[in-house]
Motif scaffolding. Structure first.
Motif, mmCIF file in Angstrom:
data_model
loop_
_atom_site.group_PDB
_atom_site.id
_atom_site.type_symbol
_atom_site.label_atom_id
_atom_site.label_comp_id
_atom_site.label_asym_id
_atom_site.label_seq_id
_atom_site.Cartn_x
_atom_site.Cartn_y
_atom_site.Cartn_z
ATOM 1 N N ASP A 92 0.843 -1.201 0.000
ATOM 2 C CA ASP A 92 0.000 0.000 0.000
ATOM 3 C C ASP A 92 0.878 1.251 0.000
ATOM 4 N N SER A 93 1.283 1.673 -1.171
ATOM 5 C CA SER A 93 2.193 2.822 -1.275
ATOM 6 C C SER A 93 1.525 4.137 -0.868
ATOM 7 N N ASP A 94 0.217 4.267 -1.085
ATOM 8 C CA ASP A 94 -0.481 5.503 -0.717
ATOM 9 C C ASP A 94 -0.450 5.711 0.801
ATOM 10 N N ALA A 95 -0.785 4.656 1.541
ATOM 11 C CA ALA A 95 -0.771 4.752 3.002
ATOM 12 C C ALA A 95 0.652 4.990 3.512
ATOM 13 N N ARG A 96 1.622 4.342 2.897
ATOM 14 C CA ARG A 96 3.013 4.506 3.320
ATOM 15 C C ARG A 96 3.499 5.933 3.062
ATOM 16 N N ASN A 97 3.157 6.497 1.921
ATOM 17 C CA ASN A 97 3.579 7.863 1.620
ATOM 18 C C ASN A 97 2.946 8.866 2.576
ATOM 19 N N LYS A 98 1.704 8.609 2.959
ATOM 20 C CA LYS A 98 1.028 9.479 3.931
ATOM 21 C C LYS A 98 1.749 9.413 5.279
ATOM 22 N N LEU A 99 2.078 8.189 5.708
ATOM 23 C CA LEU A 99 2.797 8.010 6.965
ATOM 24 C C LEU A 99 4.195 8.622 6.886
ATOM 25 N N ARG A 100 4.822 8.459 5.748
ATOM 26 C CA ARG A 100 6.156 9.029 5.560
ATOM 27 C C ARG A 100 6.130 10.544 5.714
ATOM 28 N N THR A 101 5.147 11.179 5.095
ATOM 29 C CA THR A 101 5.036 12.637 5.177
ATOM 30 C C THR A 101 4.818 13.092 6.612
ATOM 31 N N GLU A 102 3.972 12.378 7.358
ATOM 32 C CA GLU A 102 3.721 12.720 8.762
ATOM 33 C C GLU A 102 4.993 12.563 9.590
ATOM 34 N N THR A 103 5.737 11.474 9.336
ATOM 35 C CA THR A 103 6.959 11.226 10.092
ATOM 36 C C THR A 103 8.020 12.273 9.796
ATOM 37 N N VAL A 104 8.168 12.628 8.523
ATOM 38 C CA VAL A 104 9.141 13.667 8.157
ATOM 39 C C VAL A 104 8.789 14.980 8.850
ATOM 40 N N ALA A 105 7.511 15.326 8.883
ATOM 41 C CA ALA A 105 7.071 16.565 9.552
ATOM 42 C C ALA A 105 7.393 16.508 11.046
ATOM 43 N N ASN A 106 7.148 15.355 11.685
ATOM 44 C CA ASN A 106 7.474 15.193 13.106
ATOM 45 C C ASN A 106 8.973 15.356 13.341
ATOM 46 N N PHE A 107 9.761 14.768 12.444
ATOM 47 C CA PHE A 107 11.216 14.848 12.546
ATOM 48 C C PHE A 107 11.684 16.298 12.429
ATOM 49 N N VAL A 108 11.165 17.010 11.443
ATOM 50 C CA VAL A 108 11.562 18.392 11.200
ATOM 51 C C VAL A 108 11.239 19.268 12.407
ATOM 52 N N LYS A 109 10.039 19.081 12.982
ATOM 53 C CA LYS A 109 9.637 19.886 14.135
ATOM 54 C C LYS A 109 10.482 19.555 15.357
ATOM 55 N N ALA A 110 10.694 18.264 15.609
ATOM 56 C CA ALA A 110 11.450 17.852 16.799
ATOM 57 C C ALA A 110 12.895 18.325 16.743
ATOM 58 N N ASN A 111 13.470 18.366 15.536
ATOM 59 C CA ASN A 111 14.868 18.770 15.385
ATOM 60 C C ASN A 111 15.034 20.228 14.991
ATOM 61 N N LYS A 112 13.890 20.932 14.925
ATOM 62 C CA LYS A 112 13.890 22.371 14.640
ATOM 63 C C LYS A 112 14.667 22.709 13.358
ATOM 64 N N LEU A 113 14.378 21.979 12.300
ATOM 65 C CA LEU A 113 15.028 22.221 11.012
ATOM 66 C C LEU A 113 14.269 23.301 10.237
ATOM 67 N N GLU A 114 15.016 24.091 9.482
ATOM 68 C CA GLU A 114 14.399 25.124 8.633
ATOM 69 C C GLU A 114 14.022 24.482 7.296
ATOM 70 N N VAL A 115 13.106 23.529 7.351
ATOM 71 C CA VAL A 115 12.713 22.752 6.175
ATOM 72 C C VAL A 115 11.197 22.799 6.030
ATOM 73 N N THR A 116 10.730 22.896 4.788
ATOM 74 C CA THR A 116 9.287 22.973 4.544
ATOM 75 C C THR A 116 8.766 21.868 3.632
ATOM 76 N N GLU A 117 9.682 21.051 3.051
ATOM 77 C CA GLU A 117 9.251 20.025 2.097
ATOM 78 C C GLU A 117 10.344 18.977 1.914
ATOM 79 N N TYR A 118 9.947 17.840 1.324
ATOM 80 C CA TYR A 118 10.947 16.850 0.918
ATOM 81 C C TYR A 118 10.692 16.469 -0.534
ATOM 82 N N LYS A 119 11.716 15.928 -1.193
ATOM 83 C CA LYS A 119 11.595 15.665 -2.624
ATOM 84 C C LYS A 119 12.378 14.415 -3.010
#
Length: 220
Positions: free
Chosen positions: A182-209
């Motif tokens: 299920d790539s759709d569900a995985r990509n959704k989870l991936r996006t949520e995890t990346v956002a959590n990572f960025v916030k927790a580590n206080k990165l100046e990042v707004t997107e991934y590619k």
């Protein structure tokens, strides 16, 4: 004589009222100061800093509070990422736990679909450089800091994928295959995890590619 007595009594009464007022005013000030100090102390205790509020494993993108799952995220981010040339990259896991089994000796077995993505920070974008899928079973033991992954049994590649996956996941094999495909569900989870990572580590990042794909905006 009677007038002098009346005047004298009046003066005594006035001084008595002044004395009572002064005493009363002192008590009120002390009470207000004590109440203010108590309120400030309670506010300080009730408002921990961000660092105190977040468990250590939040830095790996895990937003929950289960130390077993936190240890799984840490293992994927630190140990599985070592299979890649990711020393100077940002490694973020995507974890879907299929089953968690608590053993009598206090250890825990966790089966799941584990992915790792390694990124390079380019301005405000996380540029994906490497990564892959590493499903399998982790055996975790309890220590003074929480849990540690003691061993990992990965699903094998190629023609051994199906038999090894069936052995590891048992009666949860079909569930694993559904999650893994299920790539759709995985990509959704991936996006949520990346956002959590960025916030927790206080990165100046707004997107991934990913290479060849449009950037994915993060909800921060």
């Amino acid at each position: 004589m009677k007038k002098k007595l009346i005047v004298l009594l009046g003066i005594i009464t006035v001084f008595a009222c002044i004395g009572l007022t002064a005493c009363g005013g002192g008590d009120t000030g002390e009470t207000e100061a004590t109440e203010q100090e108590t309120t400030e102390t309670e506010a300080t205790e009730a408002e921990p800093t961000d660092e105190e509020a977040l468990p250590y494993y939040s830095m790996y993108g895990y937003a929950g509070e289960d130390p077993v799952e936190g240890a799984v995220y840490e293992y994927v981010a630190k140990t599985i990422s070592a299979d890649y040339d990711a020393e100077n990259l940002v490694s973020i896991p995507t974890v879907t736990i299929i089953e968690k089994t608590e053993n009598e000796d206090g250890s825990v077995d966790v089966t799941g679909d584990f992915w790792i993505d390694n990124y390079e920070i380019d301005g405000t974008t996380l540029m994906s450089k490497s990564g892959g899928n590493h499903p399998g079973k982790m055996h975790l033991v309890k220590d003074e800091d929480g849990y540690t992954v003691e061993s990992f049994e990965p699903v094998k590649d190629g023609g051994e994928f199906e038999p090894s996956a069936k052995e590891i996941f048992g009666d949860k094999y079909d569930e694993f295959m559904k999650v893994n495909g299920d790539s759709d569900a995985r990509n959704k989870l991936r996006t949520e995890t990346v956002a959590n990572f960025v916030k927790a580590n206080k990165l100046e990042v707004t997107e991934y590619k990913d290479e060849g794909w449009d950037p994915v905006k993060l909800s921060l």
